[in-house]
Design a protein around this motif. Sequence first.
Motif, PDB file in Angstrom:
ATOM      1  N   ASN A   1       0.824  -1.211   0.000  1.00 37.87           N
ATOM      2  CA  ASN A   1       0.000   0.000   0.000  1.00 37.87           C
ATOM      3  C   ASN A   1       0.853   1.253   0.000  1.00 37.87           C
ATOM      4  OD1 ASN A   1      -2.829  -0.536  -0.108  1.00 37.87           O
ATOM      5  ND2 ASN A   1      -2.716  -1.445   1.926  1.00 37.87           N
ATOM      6  N   ALA A   2       1.960   1.201   0.736  1.00 36.25           N
ATOM      7  CA  ALA A   2       2.809   2.381   0.878  1.00 36.25           C
ATOM      8  C   ALA A   2       3.520   2.742  -0.420  1.00 36.25           C
ATOM      9  CB  ALA A   2       3.828   2.158   1.991  1.00 36.25           C
ATOM     10  N   VAL A   3       4.065   1.742  -1.123  1.00 42.20           N
ATOM     11  CA  VAL A   3       4.922   2.037  -2.284  1.00 42.20           C
ATOM     12  C   VAL A   3       4.149   2.165  -3.590  1.00 42.20           C
ATOM     13  CG1 VAL A   3       6.884   0.895  -1.192  1.00 42.20           C
ATOM     14  CG2 VAL A   3       5.445  -0.410  -2.779  1.00 42.20           C
ATOM     15  N   TRP A   4       2.894   1.689  -3.614  1.00 40.72           N
ATOM     16  CA  TRP A   4       2.128   1.711  -4.865  1.00 40.72           C
ATOM     17  C   TRP A   4       1.637   3.133  -5.139  1.00 40.72           C
ATOM     18  CZ3 TRP A   4       1.969  -1.789  -8.537  1.00 40.72           C
ATOM     19  CH2 TRP A   4       0.969  -1.740  -9.526  1.00 40.72           C
ATOM     20  N   GLU A   5       2.039   3.692  -6.279  1.00 41.91           N
ATOM     21  CA  GLU A   5       1.708   5.078  -6.587  1.00 41.91           C
ATOM     22  C   GLU A   5       0.544   5.234  -7.547  1.00 41.91           C
ATOM     23  OE1 GLU A   5       5.277   7.440  -7.536  1.00 41.91           O
ATOM     24  OE2 GLU A   5       4.942   8.103  -5.465  1.00 41.91           O
ATOM     25  N   GLY A   6       0.173   4.183  -8.220  1.00 42.22           N
ATOM     26  CA  GLY A   6      -0.961   4.294  -9.123  1.00 42.22           C
ATOM     27  C   GLY A   6      -1.055   3.105 -10.045  1.00 42.22           C
ATOM     28  N   THR A   7      -2.283   2.787 -10.447  1.00 38.93           N
ATOM     29  CA  THR A   7      -2.555   1.628 -11.302  1.00 38.93           C
ATOM     30  C   THR A   7      -2.725   2.073 -12.745  1.00 38.93           C
ATOM     31  OG1 THR A   7      -3.668   0.523  -9.457  1.00 38.93           O
ATOM     32  CG2 THR A   7      -4.115  -0.318 -11.666  1.00 38.93           C
ATOM     33  N   ASP A   8      -2.066   1.380 -13.649  1.00 37.70           N
ATOM     34  CA  ASP A   8      -2.228   1.634 -15.086  1.00 37.70           C
ATOM     35  C   ASP A   8      -3.207   0.651 -15.709  1.00 37.70           C
ATOM     36  OD1 ASP A   8      -0.394   3.737 -14.980  1.00 37.70           O
ATOM     37  OD2 ASP A   8       1.306   2.389 -15.324  1.00 37.70           O
ATOM     38  N   ALA A   9      -3.159  -0.623 -15.302  1.00 37.71           N
ATOM     39  CA  ALA A   9      -4.066  -1.640 -15.837  1.00 37.71           C
ATOM     40  C   ALA A   9      -4.399  -2.625 -14.725  1.00 37.71           C
ATOM     41  CB  ALA A   9      -3.442  -2.367 -17.024  1.00 37.71           C
ATOM     42  N   LEU A  10      -5.673  -2.921 -14.535  1.00 35.79           N
ATOM     43  CA  LEU A  10      -6.099  -3.841 -13.475  1.00 35.79           C
ATOM     44  C   LEU A  10      -5.917  -5.305 -13.855  1.00 35.79           C
ATOM     45  CD1 LEU A  10      -9.322  -2.121 -12.118  1.00 35.79           C
ATOM     46  CD2 LEU A  10      -7.296  -2.719 -10.791  1.00 35.79           C
ATOM     47  N   GLY A  11      -5.820  -5.588 -15.159  1.00 36.47           N
ATOM     48  CA  GLY A  11      -5.653  -6.984 -15.555  1.00 36.47           C
ATOM     49  C   GLY A  11      -6.793  -7.853 -15.038  1.00 36.47           C
ATOM     50  N   PRO A  12      -6.481  -8.987 -14.394  1.00 35.03           N
ATOM     51  CA  PRO A  12      -7.538  -9.908 -13.954  1.00 35.03           C
ATOM     52  C   PRO A  12      -8.314  -9.410 -12.736  1.00 35.03           C
ATOM     53  CG  PRO A  12      -5.430 -10.682 -13.166  1.00 35.03           C
ATOM     54  CD  PRO A  12      -5.141  -9.495 -14.061  1.00 35.03           C
ATOM     55  N   TYR A  13      -7.916  -8.269 -12.178  1.00 35.64           N
ATOM     56  CA  TYR A  13      -8.584  -7.755 -10.977  1.00 35.64           C
ATOM     57  C   TYR A  13      -9.691  -6.756 -11.292  1.00 35.64           C
ATOM     58  CZ  TYR A  13      -4.132  -9.646  -9.440  1.00 35.64           C
ATOM     59  OH  TYR A  13      -3.041 -10.453  -9.257  1.00 35.64           O
ATOM     60  N   ALA A  14      -9.955  -6.549 -12.574  1.00 37.52           N
ATOM     61  CA  ALA A  14     -11.058  -5.656 -12.941  1.00 37.52           C
ATOM     62  C   ALA A  14     -12.353  -6.183 -12.322  1.00 37.52           C
ATOM     63  CB  ALA A  14     -11.179  -5.570 -14.463  1.00 37.52           C
ATOM     64  N   GLY A  15     -13.009  -5.349 -11.550  1.00 38.23           N
ATOM     65  CA  GLY A  15     -14.227  -5.760 -10.859  1.00 38.23           C
ATOM     66  C   GLY A  15     -13.985  -6.231  -9.444  1.00 38.23           C
ATOM     67  N   ALA A  16     -12.729  -6.581  -9.128  1.00 40.14           N
ATOM     68  CA  ALA A  16     -12.414  -7.035  -7.767  1.00 40.14           C
ATOM     69  C   ALA A  16     -12.167  -5.864  -6.830  1.00 40.14           C
ATOM     70  CB  ALA A  16     -11.190  -7.950  -7.785  1.00 40.14           C
ATOM     71  N   PHE A  17     -11.607  -4.788  -7.367  1.00 41.19           N
ATOM     72  CA  PHE A  17     -11.384  -3.568  -6.591  1.00 41.19           C
ATOM     73  C   PHE A  17     -11.127  -2.427  -7.570  1.00 41.19           C
ATOM     74  CE2 PHE A  17      -7.443  -6.182  -6.459  1.00 41.19           C
ATOM     75  CZ  PHE A  17      -6.634  -5.427  -7.297  1.00 41.19           C
ATOM     76  N   PRO A  18     -11.309  -1.176  -7.144  1.00 43.38           N
ATOM     77  CA  PRO A  18     -11.079  -0.047  -8.052  1.00 43.38           C
ATOM     78  C   PRO A  18      -9.598   0.214  -8.250  1.00 43.38           C
ATOM     79  CG  PRO A  18     -11.749   0.752  -5.893  1.00 43.38           C
ATOM     80  CD  PRO A  18     -11.873  -0.748  -5.842  1.00 43.38           C
ATOM     81  N   ALA A  19      -9.260   0.848  -9.360  1.00 42.50           N
ATOM     82  CA  ALA A  19      -7.866   1.102  -9.696  1.00 42.50           C
ATOM     83  C   ALA A  19      -7.181   1.984  -8.669  1.00 42.50           C
ATOM     84  CB  ALA A  19      -7.765   1.743 -11.083  1.00 42.50           C
ATOM     85  N   ASP A  20      -7.943   2.877  -8.030  1.00 44.44           N
ATOM     86  CA  ASP A  20      -7.327   3.802  -7.078  1.00 44.44           C
ATOM     87  C   ASP A  20      -7.324   3.283  -5.646  1.00 44.44           C
ATOM     88  OD1 ASP A  20     -10.029   3.945  -6.645  1.00 44.44           O
ATOM     89  OD2 ASP A  20     -10.127   6.141  -6.562  1.00 44.44           O
ATOM     90  N   LYS A  21      -7.768   2.054  -5.427  1.00 39.80           N
ATOM     91  CA  LYS A  21      -7.771   1.482  -4.080  1.00 39.80           C
ATOM     92  C   LYS A  21      -7.536  -0.025  -4.172  1.00 39.80           C
ATOM     93  CE  LYS A  21     -10.340   1.690   0.285  1.00 39.80           C
ATOM     94  NZ  LYS A  21      -9.221   2.338   1.010  1.00 39.80           N
ATOM     95  N   VAL A  22      -6.281  -0.386  -4.392  1.00 43.83           N
ATOM     96  CA  VAL A  22      -5.921  -1.794  -4.580  1.00 43.83           C
ATOM     97  C   VAL A  22      -6.133  -2.564  -3.279  1.00 43.83           C
ATOM     98  CG1 VAL A  22      -4.051  -3.395  -5.130  1.00 43.83           C
ATOM     99  CG2 VAL A  22      -4.257  -1.230  -6.380  1.00 43.83           C
ATOM    100  N   ASP A  23      -6.816  -3.693  -3.382  1.00 51.89           N
ATOM    101  CA  ASP A  23      -6.974  -4.607  -2.243  1.00 51.89           C
ATOM    102  C   ASP A  23      -5.918  -5.695  -2.407  1.00 51.89           C
ATOM    103  OD1 ASP A  23      -7.629  -6.493  -0.339  1.00 51.89           O
ATOM    104  OD2 ASP A  23      -9.786  -6.456  -0.770  1.00 51.89           O
ATOM    105  N   TRP A  24      -4.789  -5.529  -1.720  1.00 52.46           N
ATOM    106  CA  TRP A  24      -3.652  -6.422  -1.933  1.00 52.46           C
ATOM    107  C   TRP A  24      -3.920  -7.845  -1.475  1.00 52.46           C
ATOM    108  CZ3 TRP A  24      -0.126  -5.054  -5.228  1.00 52.46           C
ATOM    109  CH2 TRP A  24       0.055  -3.686  -5.484  1.00 52.46           C
TER     110      TRP A  24
END
Length: 245
Positions: free
Chosen positions: A44-67
Amino acid sequence: MASIEVVCPSGFSGRVRALRVNEANMLGDAAGARRGTTIDSLLNAVWEGTDALGPYAGAFPADKVDWSKVLVADRLVVMIHARVATYGPDYDFDVACQNAVCRKAIPWSVNLLTDIPVKAFPAWALEAFSSGNRLVTDVDGVKYTFRLLTGKEERAANPRPDKLLLDALSARILEIQGVEGNDRIRAIDDFDLSTAQALIEKFDDADGGVETTLDVECPFCQSRVTVQLPFGREFYLPRKRRTKV
């Protein structure tokens, strides 16, 4: 160092930045380590932004990754890139020579971006993951339903030192043809080793990931030793840098 781009084995991609002092302190958080939340906090700390969600589309939003929902292989690749963003791609470490006459510490170095192969997840495995994470394989005429591991499942597995193989298999295998659900663990514990090995190979076929096995040659006696890339505390907090052999 500025943030760097990372493309994970699943196609999930984004940008990570260097670790900071307060984040490195998390590595010493024993309670977090026991709960398995330390890596989630670092991600959570080092992730600065999502470019492509890949297989996680629908699992969580691009701006709030659920690791906890991110595949283990992707999590590892992100942490490796965070290390690269912090110190650069070269990773220096020592390997103990296994030659009984030598036993010297071998200074070794790898480039984490060019020397460590990354295998992409096959499309069929990602499709199954996105459709409920239930993959089916066959060994000796018996069907096994298994899953790809995410952070949540890896944390829940909590392998015991005296039952590492059993716990590794039971974390992946969901169903065994002809075996009632309550008997699954007993059936896995009673596998022939050949069956266990065949299933591990099936899991490897479905997985993406990082090749962490290294062949190291001792510069003192020319013996060769096969080791795993070390991912301990010093991966993120190296003591010093050395000149390559």
